[in-house]
Scaffold this motif. Sequence first.
Motif, short mmCIF file in Angstrom:
data_model
loop_
_atom_site.label_atom_id
_atom_site.label_comp_id
_atom_site.label_asym_id
_atom_site.label_seq_id
_atom_site.Cartn_x
_atom_site.Cartn_y
_atom_site.Cartn_z
N ALA A 187 -8.95 2.34 -4.10
CA ALA A 187 -9.43 0.92 -4.54
C ALA A 187 -9.50 0.29 -5.74
CB ALA A 187 -10.07 0.39 -3.40
N GLY A 188 -10.48 1.18 -6.91
CA GLY A 188 -10.85 0.93 -7.72
C GLY A 188 -9.66 0.15 -8.48
N LEU A 189 -8.62 0.53 -8.34
CA LEU A 189 -7.26 -0.01 -9.38
C LEU A 189 -7.41 -2.13 -8.89
CD1 LEU A 189 -6.98 2.93 -9.89
CD2 LEU A 189 -4.49 1.67 -9.37
N VAL A 190 -7.72 -2.32 -7.77
CA VAL A 190 -7.88 -3.41 -7.37
C VAL A 190 -8.08 -4.11 -8.10
CG1 VAL A 190 -7.82 -5.37 -5.74
CG2 VAL A 190 -7.16 -3.41 -5.11
N THR A 191 -7.80 -6.04 -9.15
CA THR A 191 -8.26 -6.48 -9.44
C THR A 191 -9.06 -7.68 -9.01
OG1 THR A 191 -6.25 -6.65 -11.17
CG2 THR A 191 -7.25 -5.45 -11.60
N ARG A 192 -8.33 -7.91 -7.68
CA ARG A 192 -8.49 -9.56 -7.71
C ARG A 192 -7.32 -9.20 -6.06
NH1 ARG A 192 -4.56 -14.49 -8.26
NH2 ARG A 192 -3.70 -13.13 -9.75
N ILE A 193 -7.48 -10.42 -4.71
CA ILE A 193 -6.91 -10.06 -3.86
C ILE A 193 -6.68 -11.89 -3.98
CG2 ILE A 193 -6.22 -9.04 -0.82
CD1 ILE A 193 -8.43 -7.03 -1.57
N VAL A 217 -1.53 -8.04 -3.35
CA VAL A 217 -3.11 -7.51 -4.29
C VAL A 217 -3.27 -6.87 -5.55
CG1 VAL A 217 -4.38 -5.02 -4.39
CG2 VAL A 217 -3.37 -6.56 -1.92
N TYR A 218 -3.47 -7.81 -6.41
CA TYR A 218 -3.15 -7.08 -7.85
C TYR A 218 -3.98 -6.20 -8.79
CZ TYR A 218 -1.63 -12.26 -7.74
OH TYR A 218 -0.86 -12.61 -7.20
N VAL A 219 -3.30 -5.20 -9.36
CA VAL A 219 -3.74 -3.86 -9.55
C VAL A 219 -3.42 -3.91 -11.35
CG1 VAL A 219 -3.65 -2.47 -7.67
CG2 VAL A 219 -1.22 -2.52 -9.05
N ASP A 220 -4.30 -2.99 -11.91
CA ASP A 220 -4.19 -3.23 -13.37
C ASP A 220 -4.08 -1.29 -14.25
OD1 ASP A 220 -6.55 -0.57 -12.62
OD2 ASP A 220 -7.90 -1.79 -13.65
N ARG A 221 -3.11 -1.77 -13.52
CA ARG A 221 -1.91 -0.32 -13.94
C ARG A 221 -0.90 -1.19 -13.93
NH1 ARG A 221 -6.80 0.63 -13.65
NH2 ARG A 221 -7.32 2.47 -13.89
N THR A 222 -0.04 -0.78 -15.03
CA THR A 222 1.82 -1.13 -15.06
C THR A 222 2.45 -0.14 -14.30
OG1 THR A 222 2.12 1.13 -16.75
CG2 THR A 222 1.28 -1.26 -17.69
N LYS A 223 3.76 -0.57 -14.36
CA LYS A 223 4.71 0.52 -13.33
C LYS A 223 4.41 2.00 -13.39
CE LYS A 223 7.21 -3.65 -11.20
NZ LYS A 223 8.61 -4.11 -11.71
N GLU A 224 5.00 1.77 -15.24
CA GLU A 224 4.99 2.94 -15.09
C GLU A 224 3.58 4.10 -15.46
OE1 GLU A 224 7.69 5.93 -16.54
OE2 GLU A 224 7.82 3.92 -16.55
N GLN A 225 2.40 3.35 -15.24
CA GLN A 225 1.77 4.38 -15.02
C GLN A 225 1.68 4.76 -13.74
OE1 GLN A 225 -1.62 1.34 -16.19
NE2 GLN A 225 -1.80 2.90 -18.36
N ILE A 226 1.67 4.29 -12.59
CA ILE A 226 1.95 4.34 -11.42
C ILE A 226 2.79 5.47 -10.62
CG2 ILE A 226 2.44 3.07 -8.87
CD1 ILE A 226 1.17 0.43 -9.99
N LYS A 227 4.47 5.01 -11.66
CA LYS A 227 4.92 6.19 -11.34
C LYS A 227 4.78 7.23 -12.05
CE LYS A 227 9.56 4.16 -11.34
NZ LYS A 227 11.32 4.13 -12.53
N ALA A 228 3.99 7.71 -12.74
CA ALA A 228 3.92 8.77 -13.39
C ALA A 228 2.56 9.67 -12.91
CB ALA A 228 3.75 8.71 -14.69
#
Length: 121
Positions: A63-69, A76-87
């Motif tokens: 949940a700490g990745l969430v920057t805004r809802i 829901v907006y998170v502060d990581r890239t697709k590649e960081q999430i995929k990795a």
Amino acid sequence: MTANVWAYRIGIDYLAGDLTGYGVEALDGIIGKVDKHSDEVTAAFLVVDTGMWILNDEVLLPAGLVTRIDHTAEKVYVDRTKEQIKAAPEFHQDENLGNADHRDALGRHYLAHMPFGVPPA
């Protein structure tokens, strides 16, 4: 002091509605929809159904990745890239949801990829 990526940041209105079904956007685009979420104070998370975006159809986001809802747009907006999430360490809801070792590995992964200038939860 260690950042807790498993807690929502101050000011994030995560209790205003059921997040299930909300779209989830990484820094560089849409990654899927919320399948399950927890608002437990220091163990909050989102399980995101990514469809066919990655080999495993789900990812676990602290949940700490969430920057805004945006409850109006149901996003829901998170502060990581697709590649960081995929990795991130692979997630299987049946096996990993309550697994402390997996949770610790995910926390370390996302803390290591904290965007510059973003305060921890």
